[in-house]
Design a protein around this motif. Structure first.
Motif, PDB file in Angstrom:
ATOM      1  N   VAL A 117       0.832  -1.211   0.000  1.00  0.00           N
ATOM      2  CA  VAL A 117       0.000   0.000   0.000  1.00  0.00           C
ATOM      3  C   VAL A 117       0.863   1.256   0.000  1.00  0.00           C
ATOM      4  N   PHE A 118       1.896   1.278   0.832  1.00  0.00           N
ATOM      5  CA  PHE A 118       2.770   2.451   0.914  1.00  0.00           C
ATOM      6  C   PHE A 118       3.546   2.640  -0.383  1.00  0.00           C
ATOM      7  N   GLY A 119       3.969   1.530  -0.990  1.00  0.00           N
ATOM      8  CA  GLY A 119       4.719   1.615  -2.239  1.00  0.00           C
ATOM      9  C   GLY A 119       3.883   2.189  -3.368  1.00  0.00           C
ATOM     10  N   ILE A 120       2.692   1.638  -3.558  1.00  0.00           N
ATOM     11  CA  ILE A 120       1.824   2.110  -4.643  1.00  0.00           C
ATOM     12  C   ILE A 120       1.469   3.580  -4.464  1.00  0.00           C
ATOM     13  N   LEU A 121       1.192   3.983  -3.235  1.00  0.00           N
ATOM     14  CA  LEU A 121       0.848   5.381  -2.966  1.00  0.00           C
ATOM     15  C   LEU A 121       1.953   6.324  -3.417  1.00  0.00           C
ATOM     16  N   HIS A 122       3.209   5.906  -3.264  1.00  0.00           N
ATOM     17  CA  HIS A 122       4.320   6.803  -3.567  1.00  0.00           C
ATOM     18  C   HIS A 122       4.645   6.922  -5.061  1.00  0.00           C
ATOM     19  N   TYR A 123       3.883   6.229  -5.889  1.00  0.00           N
ATOM     20  CA  TYR A 123       4.032   6.479  -7.326  1.00  0.00           C
ATOM     21  C   TYR A 123       3.689   7.945  -7.616  1.00  0.00           C
ATOM     22  N   PHE A 124       2.774   8.483  -6.796  1.00  0.00           N
ATOM     23  CA  PHE A 124       2.327   9.867  -6.970  1.00  0.00           C
ATOM     24  C   PHE A 124       2.932  10.799  -5.921  1.00  0.00           C
ATOM     25  N   GLY A 125       3.850  10.284  -5.100  1.00  0.00           N
ATOM     26  CA  GLY A 125       4.377  11.072  -3.990  1.00  0.00           C
ATOM     27  C   GLY A 125       5.767  11.611  -4.259  1.00  0.00           C
ATOM     28  N   THR A 126       6.526  11.800  -3.173  1.00  0.00           N
ATOM     29  CA  THR A 126       7.906  12.278  -3.254  1.00  0.00           C
ATOM     30  C   THR A 126       8.759  11.405  -2.346  1.00  0.00           C
ATOM     31  N   PRO A 127       9.752  10.665  -2.909  1.00  0.00           N
ATOM     32  CA  PRO A 127      10.085  10.533  -4.334  1.00  0.00           C
ATOM     33  C   PRO A 127       8.977   9.832  -5.107  1.00  0.00           C
ATOM     34  N   SER A 128       8.934  10.067  -6.426  1.00  0.00           N
ATOM     35  CA  SER A 128       7.811   9.613  -7.236  1.00  0.00           C
ATOM     36  C   SER A 128       8.243   8.560  -8.248  1.00  0.00           C
ATOM     37  N   GLY A 129       7.252   8.103  -9.036  1.00  0.00           N
ATOM     38  CA  GLY A 129       7.533   7.150 -10.096  1.00  0.00           C
ATOM     39  C   GLY A 129       7.967   5.798  -9.562  1.00  0.00           C
ATOM     40  N   LEU A 130       8.596   5.009 -10.434  1.00  0.00           N
ATOM     41  CA  LEU A 130       9.042   3.676 -10.046  1.00  0.00           C
ATOM     42  C   LEU A 130      10.080   3.715  -8.922  1.00  0.00           C
ATOM     43  N   PRO A 131      11.057   4.655  -8.947  1.00  0.00           N
ATOM     44  CA  PRO A 131      11.994   4.723  -7.815  1.00  0.00           C
ATOM     45  C   PRO A 131      11.274   4.980  -6.489  1.00  0.00           C
ATOM     46  N   GLY A 132      10.254   5.831  -6.530  1.00  0.00           N
ATOM     47  CA  GLY A 132       9.483   6.117  -5.323  1.00  0.00           C
ATOM     48  C   GLY A 132       8.736   4.897  -4.823  1.00  0.00           C
TER      49      GLY A 132
END
Length: 242
Positions: A184-199
């Motif tokens: 859940v935390f990983g998927i949320l950070h696709y839109f967060g900071t850091p973003s994208g796949l690295p996020g």
């Protein structure tokens, strides 16, 4: 009868998973649509962050009440900040192969340093690189620390404590709590900071390891401490201005 008991024991896990899965996108919506309109500072970015953090902290407190309703006092025990040590369960697939004398006192400190440095490098290239920036000494530096602490606390309550407390109470495998916290935390950070796949990858690893810290120390200290350091780096970059 046995199957019915098993389904009943899994009900709290399903409930808390549903609640957190609803909260995750809600946080993104709240970030974009401020429910509060606090006007305390001259810089609008500070006011927006204050409004967001107050709202999310309120939601985190409500979630603590929900966890208490599902687990009783046993679940709240994971909020203990004094429990900083515990036996490390080896996980060679991510490089955790502790020596006989190594405990969470050692691993927690090492992870805090390594994860913070990695976060700083990623944030530098995603946010800071190529820009001439500066940060207000006051209230900028103070707000970095305050917002980092509030955000770390709220997110650890929502994405780690919730799963760890409820899954542990039901007697399910700790890997279930770690897996839920990571995904859940990983998927949320696709839109967060850091973003994208690295996020996504960084946040998923962080979710896994911080849930592990709670489970194995029976406390909140390392999860809050490590997350606070990451958020301090992130807010420091975000609050810089050209």
């Amino acid at each position: 009868m046995g199957m019915n008991n098993k389904r009943w024991s899994m009900a709290p896990v399903l409930w808390i998973t549903l609640i957190v899965c609803v909260l995750a996108p809600a946080l993104l919506w709240i970030r974009r649509n401020q429910l509060l309109a606090l006007e305390v500072f001259e810089r609008e970015v500070y006011n927006q962050e204050l409004s967001y953090q107050v709202t999310v902290l309120f939601l985190a407190v409500i979630l603590i009440g929900m966890v208490y309703g599902l687990t009783g006092k046993a679940g709240l025990a994971y909020l203990n900040l004094k429990k900083r040590d515990g036996t490390i369960r080896p996980e060679p697939w991510i490089g955790i192969t502790p020596k006989e004398t190594e405990t969470w006192k050692h691993l927690g400190f090492n992870l805090a340093v390594i994860i913070t440095l990695v976060t700083a490098v990623v944030i530098y290239f995603q946010v800071i690189h190529g820009k001439s920036l500066s940060l207000d000494l006051f209230p900028g530096i103070l707000l970095v620390l305050v917002f980092a602490l509030i955000n770390a606390f709220s997110e650890e309550i929502i994405f780690r404590f919730s799963f760890v407390a409820v899954v542990s109470h039901t007697g399910c495998s700790p890997y279930l709590a770690q897996g839920l916290a990571a995904s859940v935390f990983g998927i949320l950070h696709y839109f967060g900071t850091p973003s994208g796949l690295p996020g996504v990858l960084m946040a998923a690893f962080l979710g896994w390891i911080l849930a592990k810290s709670m489970i194995e120390t029976k406390g909140f200290y390392w999860a809050l401490c490590i997350h606070f350091l990451q958020d301090a780096v992130i807010f420091f970059a975000l609050f810089m201005k050209p």
